[in-house]
Scaffold this motif. Structure first.
Motif, PDB file in Angstrom:
ATOM      1  N   ALA A 890       0.828  -1.204   0.000  1.00  0.00           N
ATOM      2  CA  ALA A 890       0.000   0.000   0.000  1.00  0.00           C
ATOM      3  C   ALA A 890       0.869   1.263   0.000  1.00  0.00           C
ATOM      4  O   ALA A 890       1.991   1.282   0.506  1.00  0.00           O
ATOM      5  N   ASP A 891       0.332   2.330  -0.559  1.00  0.00           N
ATOM      6  CA  ASP A 891       1.075   3.601  -0.590  1.00  0.00           C
ATOM      7  C   ASP A 891       1.349   4.103   0.822  1.00  0.00           C
ATOM      8  O   ASP A 891       2.430   4.636   1.111  1.00  0.00           O
ATOM      9  N   ALA A 892       0.354   3.915   1.692  1.00  0.00           N
ATOM     10  CA  ALA A 892       0.522   4.393   3.071  1.00  0.00           C
ATOM     11  C   ALA A 892       1.026   3.255   3.947  1.00  0.00           C
ATOM     12  O   ALA A 892       0.588   2.112   3.819  1.00  0.00           O
ATOM     13  N   TRP A 893       1.945   3.564   4.842  1.00  0.00           N
ATOM     14  CA  TRP A 893       2.479   2.567   5.790  1.00  0.00           C
ATOM     15  C   TRP A 893       2.683   3.274   7.120  1.00  0.00           C
ATOM     16  O   TRP A 893       3.591   4.085   7.295  1.00  0.00           O
ATOM     17  N   ASP A 894       1.790   2.981   8.073  1.00  0.00           N
ATOM     18  CA  ASP A 894       1.824   3.702   9.346  1.00  0.00           C
ATOM     19  C   ASP A 894       2.233   2.809  10.509  1.00  0.00           C
ATOM     20  O   ASP A 894       1.977   3.130  11.671  1.00  0.00           O
ATOM     21  N   ARG A 895       2.868   1.709  10.209  1.00  0.00           N
ATOM     22  CA  ARG A 895       3.231   0.776  11.279  1.00  0.00           C
ATOM     23  C   ARG A 895       4.667   1.043  11.721  1.00  0.00           C
ATOM     24  O   ARG A 895       5.503   1.468  10.916  1.00  0.00           O
ATOM     25  N   PRO A 896       4.982   0.799  12.996  1.00  0.00           N
ATOM     26  CA  PRO A 896       6.302   1.173  13.519  1.00  0.00           C
ATOM     27  C   PRO A 896       7.429   0.230  13.131  1.00  0.00           C
ATOM     28  O   PRO A 896       8.573   0.450  13.530  1.00  0.00           O
ATOM     29  N   TYR A 897       7.153  -0.799  12.373  1.00  0.00           N
ATOM     30  CA  TYR A 897       8.188  -1.733  11.923  1.00  0.00           C
ATOM     31  C   TYR A 897       8.259  -1.639  10.395  1.00  0.00           C
ATOM     32  O   TYR A 897       7.295  -1.262   9.735  1.00  0.00           O
ATOM     33  N   PRO A 898       9.397  -1.968   9.816  1.00  0.00           N
ATOM     34  CA  PRO A 898       9.551  -1.810   8.357  1.00  0.00           C
ATOM     35  C   PRO A 898       8.757  -2.854   7.574  1.00  0.00           C
ATOM     36  O   PRO A 898       8.469  -3.940   8.067  1.00  0.00           O
ATOM     37  N   ARG A 899       8.415  -2.512   6.348  1.00  0.00           N
ATOM     38  CA  ARG A 899       7.699  -3.442   5.472  1.00  0.00           C
ATOM     39  C   ARG A 899       8.488  -4.740   5.307  1.00  0.00           C
ATOM     40  O   ARG A 899       7.916  -5.822   5.217  1.00  0.00           O
ATOM     41  N   SER A 900       9.803  -4.638   5.229  1.00  0.00           N
ATOM     42  CA  SER A 900      10.629  -5.827   5.004  1.00  0.00           C
ATOM     43  C   SER A 900      10.482  -6.821   6.144  1.00  0.00           C
ATOM     44  O   SER A 900      10.482  -8.037   5.925  1.00  0.00           O
ATOM     45  N   GLN A 901      10.357  -6.316   7.389  1.00  0.00           N
ATOM     46  CA  GLN A 901      10.167  -7.230   8.512  1.00  0.00           C
ATOM     47  C   GLN A 901       8.807  -7.903   8.428  1.00  0.00           C
ATOM     48  O   GLN A 901       8.668  -9.080   8.756  1.00  0.00           O
ATOM     49  N   ALA A 902       7.803  -7.179   7.978  1.00  0.00           N
ATOM     50  CA  ALA A 902       6.475  -7.758   7.846  1.00  0.00           C
ATOM     51  C   ALA A 902       6.453  -8.863   6.804  1.00  0.00           C
ATOM     52  O   ALA A 902       5.904  -9.950   7.035  1.00  0.00           O
ATOM     53  N   ALA A 903       7.081  -8.609   5.656  1.00  0.00           N
ATOM     54  CA  ALA A 903       6.955  -9.514   4.524  1.00  0.00           C
ATOM     55  C   ALA A 903       8.039 -10.574   4.473  1.00  0.00           C
ATOM     56  O   ALA A 903       7.774 -11.722   4.115  1.00  0.00           O
ATOM     57  N   TYR A 904       9.281 -10.196   4.818  1.00  0.00           N
ATOM     58  CA  TYR A 904      10.415 -11.097   4.640  1.00  0.00           C
ATOM     59  C   TYR A 904      11.231 -11.193   5.933  1.00  0.00           C
ATOM     60  O   TYR A 904      12.380 -10.753   5.987  1.00  0.00           O
ATOM     61  N   PRO A 905      10.638 -11.769   6.988  1.00  0.00           N
ATOM     62  CA  PRO A 905      11.347 -11.797   8.270  1.00  0.00           C
ATOM     63  C   PRO A 905      12.607 -12.657   8.266  1.00  0.00           C
ATOM     64  O   PRO A 905      13.465 -12.494   9.136  1.00  0.00           O
ATOM     65  N   VAL A 906      12.737 -13.580   7.300  1.00  0.00           N
ATOM     66  CA  VAL A 906      13.979 -14.346   7.143  1.00  0.00           C
ATOM     67  C   VAL A 906      14.355 -14.323   5.659  1.00  0.00           C
ATOM     68  O   VAL A 906      13.481 -14.232   4.782  1.00  0.00           O
ATOM     69  N   PRO A 907      15.638 -14.400   5.320  1.00  0.00           N
ATOM     70  CA  PRO A 907      16.080 -14.208   3.923  1.00  0.00           C
ATOM     71  C   PRO A 907      15.474 -15.201   2.934  1.00  0.00           C
ATOM     72  O   PRO A 907      15.191 -14.843   1.788  1.00  0.00           O
ATOM     73  N   GLY A 908      15.266 -16.460   3.345  1.00  0.00           N
ATOM     74  CA  GLY A 908      14.791 -17.462   2.411  1.00  0.00           C
ATOM     75  C   GLY A 908      13.444 -17.154   1.799  1.00  0.00           C
ATOM     76  O   GLY A 908      13.100 -17.655   0.717  1.00  0.00           O
ATOM     77  N   LEU A 909      12.659 -16.308   2.442  1.00  0.00           N
ATOM     78  CA  LEU A 909      11.340 -15.976   1.920  1.00  0.00           C
ATOM     79  C   LEU A 909      11.403 -15.127   0.662  1.00  0.00           C
ATOM     80  O   LEU A 909      10.419 -15.053  -0.086  1.00  0.00           O
ATOM     81  N   ARG A 910      12.544 -14.492   0.424  1.00  0.00           N
ATOM     82  CA  ARG A 910      12.651 -13.665  -0.781  1.00  0.00           C
ATOM     83  C   ARG A 910      12.705 -14.526  -2.043  1.00  0.00           C
ATOM     84  O   ARG A 910      12.412 -14.053  -3.133  1.00  0.00           O
TER      85      ARG A 910
END
Length: 954
Positions: A890-910
């Motif tokens: 989404a264009d807006a991101w108001d959460r205190p943690y980065p998008r990368s932590q939300a989506a890719y918390p470990v490298p293998g998920l990429r």
């Protein structure tokens, strides 16, 4: 390569590393340390008639020989089982697709949106066709469904709390057998009634009516339903959903409940099952509805999100006060039936029904023209005719034409027309009767009369009009399966549920026409292959469990429990010990144990558990002594529900036997015992098994299941009888003699390919995988219970409670966050609230186990950040999980943690990422505002909904 090497996950080098991690030199040493010497098998396992494990090719070749012993015919027997056409797009993309058959029951709603939508389609179709407000997501079979409907009426009737139920004598024989057997066990009076003579005398809490009689007669149940309701009774109607495209819905005729089978919506005969039954109720009865109900709530973005509603695992909450013991449903078959309705739509279903009725009418006209007047002039698909003294001759002539008819008695024959039956089949049947085709127009006198014609519409939702081409249907099914997380994508580490490999070779035979196309009432000489397969499986399971005999009739684990308890009850009764009605059940036991005991009219007394999770022996001794003269049995799960081999199980069995009771060993956790110990060898009198767990029948999104019951020699006479055979239905628990026979080839293939030693190796590997995970995860989340030497059995319980107390992050939050890692959650809050129970099974390899450890370690670090005050719990990545692709992009991101932590918390998920299709589901709101029908497409368009005027509804 031997099949064993395909079934087991860890490679030899991995096994060595894992053994080093758990501190043992070999799998044999590990198993010897884990399994108490007092119960360990003294002799290696042997499978009768199977000297060595077969390769995949050898097993399939042998299965081909077995299947060839069956003689498929055109099946016009009817009696609740009808030939149907399974569209290839459904067979290939559902029944034969691991994305559908390897998924688990959709308790974790956010990663089950595809199968929940498919089940909602099924519910919607049943609601529309029955004319009732709410339908559930399937039941085990029509006969047990009818029995559940009677119990529902008994619970829900506020006007008449005592009294009897009037049961229509024109119901199918197997329905009558199951209903009377179930009610006899509970002491509920049932009156077999010919409703053509009116209601029986006396107070009635309910009436169970047939809309189509067993001889095919189409009945006007409206006046009877009105009279029954006037007398204060609730009304249930057994019906046929395909016929309901032409005849009035039960709801329009005054029914409170409708039951039936959706088998003829594209599900093969399968020698009697599995088939998805249904139960629908009017508004106001939904909270008494047994089984699973799919509802609609919203996710955190306000988008509609599907979920199980009201009674999700209610047995674990209410135990002996549960409304029923139904746990497994027939989800996979309900998905097929719902997809059949989607693919054909209302016009297509009506066209099929009109074709069937038209051919039945032409058959009736031809018979009448030869002087053989049908017994009933009003029918949908079944014509019954008297041929004095000639029934056997007619059946023989029909069989010469390759057609099976129904022998009602020596003077009467029944013929049921199904979807695949052609005009040529009708002509062949007429020849068997010595008749010829009727003249043009003569069939019109057998048309359904106007007063029995349906006038209202059905299947109005857009989904039933959108997918007519195969291309569209194929893509719709792919879209749904992409929204799910099943075993074809990831380990499903559910403790007590054993989500192991369901190998393709095991699944392959179930679609073969020589197996799937046999009618359960076909002559025995046409089903010799089935007899051989079933005989093999019964003998092998008896050897594995150490019991004398096995019945494959129970079509769910809960029904196996019920069958075993009926056997114990009847055994005591025949010995003059009818007062033995108390069953001791540990407080940690599976909830269905208690619910099944109540259905068998037994009284539950709970036994406390010790701090280490084992049975508290002092409490057991006290309760055995207190109830010595009334003790019927104890029900224990072994290994225990806490995932431990309890060392005193033999002593528990001895104490109960000394008091005159029987020992019921729940076989839900048999995956840790096969080949290593036998329940019948260390004190059990009866066990149920879960073929949909230990023996590789897949869970199918919540069914089918098979729960055979195995007994000692003294209980052999009390195994389930044939529900359709007069006088032989005592103890019957399913409507078909062999229950869900259609999926038995899966377990046959598994056992044949594994062989005796392979099965033992699988158990040893399951123990290794569980102990490896326990050892790796213990530094993060302590393992709550362990047995001798700190070892667990095939599963372990992770204690999240200390970190939850420090952080406010719950076990449920962890389950939702695991979705971001591409994992299904472990078993949540059972048997201990605030914990997770993990079972990796023997099929997962070291890389997948380590991937799970990596995910749990990352989650531990995230919880620790909250516990240390660096992150606020309510805004943490854990509390906001799972994260959809839409939210992260989404264009807006108001959460205190980065998008990368939300989506890719470990490298293998990429490299490979599963995206949950919805955010966290609002279950509480969904239960308060129950919606169990498909929302319109516009409801999913959040931007569109935001522009709607205030007060508008979806």
């Amino acid at each position: 390569m031997p099949f064993l090497d395909r079934h087991l996950g860890p490679r030899p080098d991995d096994v060595a590393a894992m053994l080093e991690a758990v501190g043992h030199r070999s799998l044999d040493d590990l198993a010897a340390a884990a399994v108490p010497a007092s119960i360990a098998a003294r002799e290696p396992l042997r499978l009768p008639g199977l000297p060595a494990a077969l390769s995949e090719e050898q097993a399939l070749a042998r299965m081909r020989r077995i299947a060839a012993r069956n003689r498929p015919a055109v099946q016009m027997i009817g009696q609740g089982y009808h030939e149907t056409t399974t569209p290839a797009v459904l067979r290939r993309n559902i029944l034969e697709s691991p994305a559908w058959y390897t998924s688990y029951t959709p308790y974790q709603a956010e990663i089950s949106q595809g199968r929940l939508e498919a089940l909602l389609n099924f519910q919607n179709a049943i609601m529309d066709l029955t004319g009732l407000d709410i339908a559930n997501a399937s039941m085990l079979d029509e006969a047990t469904c009818a029995a559940e409907a009677v119990l529902l009426m008994h619970r829900a009737n506020r006007k008449v709390k005592e009294g009897a139920v009037a049961v229509d004598s024109r119901l199918l024989p197997q329905t009558l057998g199951i209903v009377f057997s179930r009610l006899e066990a509970l002491g509920i009076e049932a009156i077999l009634t010919d409703f053509s003579s009116g209601l029986p005398e006396g107070r009635l809490f309910g009436a169970l009516l047939a809309q189509i009689g067993s001889e095919g007669e189409l009945l006007d149940v409206g006046p009877t339903a009105a009279a029954a309701r006037e007398a204060g009774a609730l009304v249930a109607v057994a019906t046929d959903p395909l016929a309901l495209t032409l005849i009035p819905s039960p709801g329009s005729l005054g029914a409170d409940v409708a039951v039936g089978s959706s088998q003829r919506f594209g599900v093969p005969l399968f020698y009697g099952g599995p088939h998805a039954a249904f139960i629908a109720v009017r508004k106001g009865l939904e909270r008494s509805l047994p089984g699973r109900l799919v509802g609609v709530s919203t996710d955190e973005a306000g988008r509609p999100a599907y979920r199980l509603a009201l009674q999700t695992r209610e047995q674990h909450i209410r135990r002996e006060k549960a409304t029923s013991n139904i746990c497994t449903a027939q989800a996979l078959l309900a998905v097929v039936a719902g997809a059949y309705a989607v693919y054909h739509g209302p016009e297509g279903l009506r066209r099929i029904a009109e074709q069937i009725h038209g051919r039945a009418a032409r058959l009736a006209a031809g018979l009448a023209g030869a002087g053989l007047e049908p017994l009933h002039g009003r029918f949908f698909d079944t014509v019954t005719v008297r041929v004095p003294g000639e029934a056997d001759r007619v059946l023989a002539r029909a069989l010469e034409e390759g057609i099976n008819l129904r022998r009602v008695d020596a003077d009467t024959v029944g013929v049921s027309v199904g979807e695949p039956h052609t005009a040529e089949h009708i002509e062949a049947v007429l020849r068997a009767f010595g008749a010829s085709a009727a003249q043009e127009g003569e069939a019109e006198r057998f048309a359904i009369p106007a007063q029995l014609r349906r006038r209202d519409g059905y299947l109005g939702h857009p989904v039933f009009h959108a997918h007519r081409s195969e291309t569209s249907m194929m893509r719709y099914l792919r879209e749904l399966s992409d929204r799910d997380l099943a075993l074809d994508r990831t380990m499903i580490p559910l403790g007590s549920c054993t989500m192991k490999l369901n190998a393709a070779a095991e699944l392959e035979p179930i679609s073969w026409p020589e197996l799937a196309g046999i009618h359960p009432l076909a002559p025995a000489d046409q089903a010799r292959g089935w007899a051989e397969l079933i005989g093999d499986l019964e003998a092998w399971l008896a050897a594995i469990t150490g019991y004398a005999a096995v019945s494959l009739q129970p079509n769910a684990g809960s029904q196996g429990e019920y069958a075993g308890l009926l056997a114990i009850r009847d055994y005591h009764r025949d010995r003059g010990d009818d007062q033995r009605r108390i069953v001791l059940i540990p407080a940690s036991a599976h909830g269905t144990n208690a619910a099944s005991a109540v259905l068998a009219a037994l009284r539950v007394v709970a036994v406390a558990t010790a701090e280490d999770g084992s049975i508290l022996m002092e409490d057991l001794a006290a309760k055995v002594e207190r109830h010595r003269d009334e003790l019927a049995a104890i029900m224990i799960t072994y290994p225990s529900t806490h995932g431990v081999f309890e060392g005193d199980v033999a002593e528990v069995c001895r104490m109960v036997h000394d008091a005159g009771g029987q020992v019921y060993l729940d076989g839900a956790n048999l995956n840790a015992l096969v080949g290593l110990a036998t329940p019948g060898g260390f004190g059990g009198d009866v066990s149920h098994l879960n073929l949909h767990k230990t023996f590789c029948i897949p869970h199918g999104g919540g069914g089918p299941g098979v729960g055979p019951v195995a007994v000692g020699e003294h209980l052999r006479p009390y195994l389930p009888g044939d529900p359709a055979a007069p006088g032989e239905g005592s103890g019957a628990v399913s409507q078909a003699m062999f229950g869900s026979a259609g999926v038995l080839p899966i377990s046959w293939m598994y056992l044949a390919m594994m062989g005796a030693e392979g099965l033992a190796e699988a158990s040893r590997t399951a123990i290794l995988n569980a102990n490896y995970l326990a050892r790796r995860l213990d530094p993060y989340f302590p393992v709550l219970y362990a047995g001798a030497g700190g070892l667990v059995a095939h599963e372990c319980i992770l204690d999240l409670r200390p970190l939850t107390k420090a952080s406010g992050i719950t076990a449920e939050d962890v389950c939702k966050r695991l979705m971001d890692f591409g994992f299904h959650a472990p078993t949540l809050a059972f048997p201990v609230p605030g914990t997770l129970m993990v079972e990796p099974t023997e099929s997962e390899d070291l890389a997948e186990l380590d991937r799970f450890v990596e995910a749990m370690a990352a989650i531990h670090a995230e919880m620790t950040e909250v516990a240390e005050g660096r992150v606020e719990a309510g805004e943490s990545v854990l509390r906001r999980a799972p994260h959809t692709a839409e939210a992260v992009s989404a264009d807006a991101w108001d959460r205190p943690y980065p998008r990368s932590q939300a989506a890719y918390p470990v490298p293998g998920l990429r490299r490979s990422k599963y995206w949950p299709p919805v955010g966290r589901n609002d279950g509480t709101a969904g239960d308060r505002n129950l919606v169990c029908e498909c929302p319109p497409p516009a409801a999913f368009d959040i931007e569109h909904r935001a522009d709607e005027p205030a007060g508008s509804e979806d």
